[in-house]
Design an enzyme around this catalytic site. Sequence first.
Site, short mmCIF file in Angstrom:
data_model
loop_
_atom_site.label_atom_id
_atom_site.label_comp_id
_atom_site.label_asym_id
_atom_site.label_seq_id
_atom_site.Cartn_x
_atom_site.Cartn_y
_atom_site.Cartn_z
N LYS A 154 55.77 34.94 40.27
CA LYS A 154 55.08 33.95 41.14
C LYS A 154 54.27 32.96 40.29
O LYS A 154 54.37 31.76 40.47
CB LYS A 154 54.13 34.66 42.13
N ARG B 262 47.89 38.04 51.59
CA ARG B 262 48.41 39.29 51.05
C ARG B 262 48.42 40.39 52.10
O ARG B 262 48.77 41.53 51.80
CB ARG B 262 47.51 39.72 49.91
N ARG C 151 54.26 41.55 29.79
CA ARG C 151 53.55 40.28 30.04
C ARG C 151 52.35 40.09 29.12
O ARG C 151 51.61 41.03 28.84
CB ARG C 151 53.06 40.24 31.49
N ARG D 203 46.84 42.09 30.76
CA ARG D 203 45.93 42.29 31.89
C ARG D 203 45.56 43.77 32.03
O ARG D 203 46.42 44.64 31.88
CB ARG D 203 46.58 41.80 33.19
N ARG E 241 49.76 48.90 42.86
CA ARG E 241 49.99 47.51 43.29
C ARG E 241 51.31 47.38 44.05
O ARG E 241 51.40 46.66 45.04
CB ARG E 241 49.96 46.57 42.08
#
Length: 219
Positions: free
Chosen positions: A13, A88, A127, A161, A172
């Site tokens: 995203k 969300r 990431r 992160r 998540r």
Amino acid sequence: MRIVLVGPPGAGKGTQAALLAKTLSIPHVSTGDLFRANISQGTELGKLAKSIMDEGKLVPDEVTIAMVRDRLHQQDAENGFLLDGFPRNTAQAVALDGILKDFGIALDGVLDLEVPEDEVVRRIAGRRLCRNDSAHIFHVLYNPPKTEGVCDVCGGELYQRSDDSEETVRTRLEVYHTETEPIIEYYAKQGLVTTIPALGKVDEVTERAIAALRENAND
Ligand code: AP5
Ligand code: MG
């Protein structure tokens, strides 16, 4: 254009939003990035959000909705925006409808990025984000920076992160299935959803996204 981008954690995203926002000349509004900016500035909101995000749960609706309302009142969002990570859950979707109604506007479309779970896990595991700007997103294998640990765009330090740990990612993903997926149905009933496969190269996904948004606009 007023667009909502939806998809599981690690779907791409943020990567797509940065490119689409540039192409469409609209601001990229990411609630995750707004919370992370508050955390690095040490604000009260940041202090509240930090532990919740590290657990992979959702920050309470009242504060999240108020933050988005403020952001959408800023002048650069007057002619459109790309929402990433908001809404969300259904309560946030209903609240967004209310905010937009007050402005006398409506959403143009909801773009749903579809990625299999094993791929999102691989994407999250590798990431790396830039400390200066969380729109500068890299991946150690799929989109490696030219120099390890250094952002190609601005020279900033790259970091992982704290909510990208295996355990938090599991939570998540669960939260995504239980809380967020129902908004796809909510928006589908309004005829707003286009689902695109988000596998393949980043620019191929961007092309698919732009084609889907154009088609949606012509409907
Ligand atoms: P948020 O920051 O929104 O995280 P998320 O939804 O879990 O999504 P991610 O940012 O992890 O993934 P992404 O889809 O942006 O993928 P990316 O482009 O980085 O939210 C974090 C937390 O904040 C939440 O858990 C919650 O606590 C809180 N929060 C946020 N919004 C909230 C709200 N509305 N209400 C309550 N709480 C909220 O890409 C991932 C990786 O894949 C990158 O390394 C990238 O380089 C790579 N990649 C991207 N595209 C491709 C491709 N096509 N091929 C190969 N690799 C690719
Ligand atoms: Mg993101």
